[in-house]
Design a protein around this motif. Structure first.
Motif, PDB file in Angstrom:
ATOM      1  N   MET A   1       0.840  -1.202   0.000  1.00  0.00           N
ATOM      2  CA  MET A   1       0.000   0.000   0.000  1.00  0.00           C
ATOM      3  C   MET A   1       0.874   1.251   0.000  1.00  0.00           C
ATOM      4  N   LYS A   2       0.461   2.238  -0.809  1.00  0.00           N
ATOM      5  CA  LYS A   2       1.232   3.483  -0.870  1.00  0.00           C
ATOM      6  C   LYS A   2       0.624   4.494   0.099  1.00  0.00           C
ATOM      7  N   VAL A   3       1.454   4.951   1.021  1.00  0.00           N
ATOM      8  CA  VAL A   3       0.974   5.916   2.017  1.00  0.00           C
ATOM      9  C   VAL A   3       1.803   7.185   1.908  1.00  0.00           C
ATOM     10  N   GLY A   4       1.106   8.326   1.845  1.00  0.00           N
ATOM     11  CA  GLY A   4       1.791   9.615   1.742  1.00  0.00           C
ATOM     12  C   GLY A   4       1.717  10.375   3.046  1.00  0.00           C
ATOM     13  N   ILE A   5       2.636  11.330   3.211  1.00  0.00           N
ATOM     14  CA  ILE A   5       2.555  12.195   4.388  1.00  0.00           C
ATOM     15  C   ILE A   5       2.881  13.626   3.988  1.00  0.00           C
ATOM     16  N   ALA A  55      -1.758  12.337  -5.336  1.00  0.00           N
ATOM     17  CA  ALA A  55      -1.993  11.609  -6.589  1.00  0.00           C
ATOM     18  C   ALA A  55      -1.353  10.222  -6.557  1.00  0.00           C
ATOM     19  N   ALA A  56      -0.208  10.097  -5.891  1.00  0.00           N
ATOM     20  CA  ALA A  56       0.550   8.844  -5.941  1.00  0.00           C
ATOM     21  C   ALA A  56       0.109   7.819  -4.894  1.00  0.00           C
ATOM     22  N   CYS A  57      -0.651   8.254  -3.888  1.00  0.00           N
ATOM     23  CA  CYS A  57      -0.879   7.366  -2.732  1.00  0.00           C
ATOM     24  C   CYS A  57      -2.342   6.972  -2.536  1.00  0.00           C
ATOM     25  N   ASP A  58      -2.562   5.767  -2.007  1.00  0.00           N
ATOM     26  CA  ASP A  58      -3.919   5.330  -1.659  1.00  0.00           C
ATOM     27  C   ASP A  58      -4.449   6.185  -0.511  1.00  0.00           C
ATOM     28  N   LEU A  59      -3.551   6.452   0.437  1.00  0.00           N
ATOM     29  CA  LEU A  59      -3.921   7.206   1.639  1.00  0.00           C
ATOM     30  C   LEU A  59      -2.860   8.268   1.884  1.00  0.00           C
ATOM     31  N   THR A  60      -3.314   9.502   2.155  1.00  0.00           N
ATOM     32  CA  THR A  60      -2.360  10.571   2.474  1.00  0.00           C
ATOM     33  C   THR A  60      -2.650  11.104   3.872  1.00  0.00           C
TER      34      THR A  60
END
Ligand code: NAP
Length: 290
Positions: A1-5, A55-60
């Motif tokens: 999963m991709k997660v952003g911060i 744009a890049a992450c499932d969840l930010t």
């Protein structure tokens, strides 16, 4: 999963590392790019625009100062929110969180909140207390991410309920620290035995562990290397006062603490540890003769 911060300040930076440690693919953004350097060196993807994270992450995750900062970061390009989820983890007011939720949903995204209790050491040990405002389905969906910060995230109810819980807790940080500062100041000015005093406090129903945590800082007047700076305590006390007054609560005590915190900031202690309010309550140069 991709997660952003979004936001790699005091809390956001160790949170990004914690996510990486848990095995998530992490992308980070910060307004001031120098705070991304150490994360980049640790192998975290860093970008120059907040929209590129969303744009890049499932969840930010947003770990930004306040609601204005979140608005500035998240809505620069609202179109990227389509089919994306925003998890707000900073400390903001319940009304602000509900407004953000509506704006994110209007842009085609989903929103939940999970403000936290605890600070940098608890981020690093994965032992934050998480309060979650979300639907039960969102809670289940994002629990694996929440649990890398704390083992038992508490679902409080819909968006706004966790933000309100967090303010109810954070006003205690201000009022308990101010209350203890006043007692400690009198003990010191009267030349009383500090160890005996602390023994009495610790053995009484009035004890709170935070008194021990802040005792040395206050006695040494050492407020450097903060985990939670004075400026954020002021923000939280003011948010509490506004939220409480909006509910018809007499917030005179919290208003008084806000004034103390403001005076502390005026001494150049905005980025100091919040226990610096002791300096205002018990100035080195006393207000009146002893
Ligand atoms: P911090 O170190 O002051 O970091 C604040 C972050 O917000 C930085 O990334 C900062 O970017 C960013 N920011 C501020 N204004 C902005 C704007 N207008 N546009 C874009 N970015 C902006 O704060 P923190 O201690 O990590 O706390 C973050 C949140 O968590 C706050 O709401 C705080 O109350 C809450 N919290 C903190 C603690 C704690 O112990 N520290 C514990 C629980 C909750 P720059 O780097 O560019 O300034």
């Amino acid at each position: 999963m991709k997660v952003g911060i979004l936001g790699t300040g005091l809390m956001g930076a160790p949170m990004a590392l914690q996510l990486q440690k848990a095995g998530f693919e992490v992308t980070a953004w910060n307004r001031s790019p120098e705070k991304l350097q150490s994360l980049k060196q640790a192998g975290i993807t860093t970008v120059t625009r907040a929209a590129d994270v969303i744009a890049a992450c499932d969840l930010t995750i947003t770990m930004l100062s306040d609601a204005a900062a979140i608005q500035a970061a998240v809505f620069a390009q609202p179109a990227v929110l389509q089919d994306r989820t925003l998890l707000q983890m900073g400390t903001i007011a319940p009304g602000e969180s509900r407004d953000l939720s509506q704006l994110v949903q209007a842009a085609g995204g989903a929103y939940l909140e999970s403000p936290v209790l605890g600070s940098i050491p608890q981020v690093k040990s994965g032992s934050l207390i998480l309060m979650v405002g979300a639907t039960p389905e969102q809670y289940e969906q994002w629990r694996p991410v929440l649990q890398c910060f704390g083992p038992e995230p508490q679902l409080m109810g819909p968006v706004g309920t966790a933000a309100a819980t967090k303010l109810a807790m954070n006003q205690l940080i201000g009022t308990l620290t101010a209350a203890f500062s006043m007692s400690l100041a009198l003990v010191q000015r009267e030349g009383l035995d500090l160890q005996k005093f602390m023994g009495i406090v610790q053995g009484s129903a009035l004890y709170a562990p935070t008194f021990d945590k802040k005792l040395d800082r206050m006695c040494d007047r050492n407020f450097t290397h903060p985990n939670f700076p004075t400026k954020h305590l002021l923000k939280d006390m003011n948010l509490f006062v506004k939220a409480a007054q909006g509910q018809g609560i007499d917030a005179t005590v919290a208003e008084g603490v806000s004034q103390l915190v403001e005076k502390t900031l005026a001494q150049g202690l905005a980025d100091a540890d919040y226990s610096a309010i002791y300096n205002t309550i018990n100035p080195e140069e006393p207000l009146t003769g002893t």
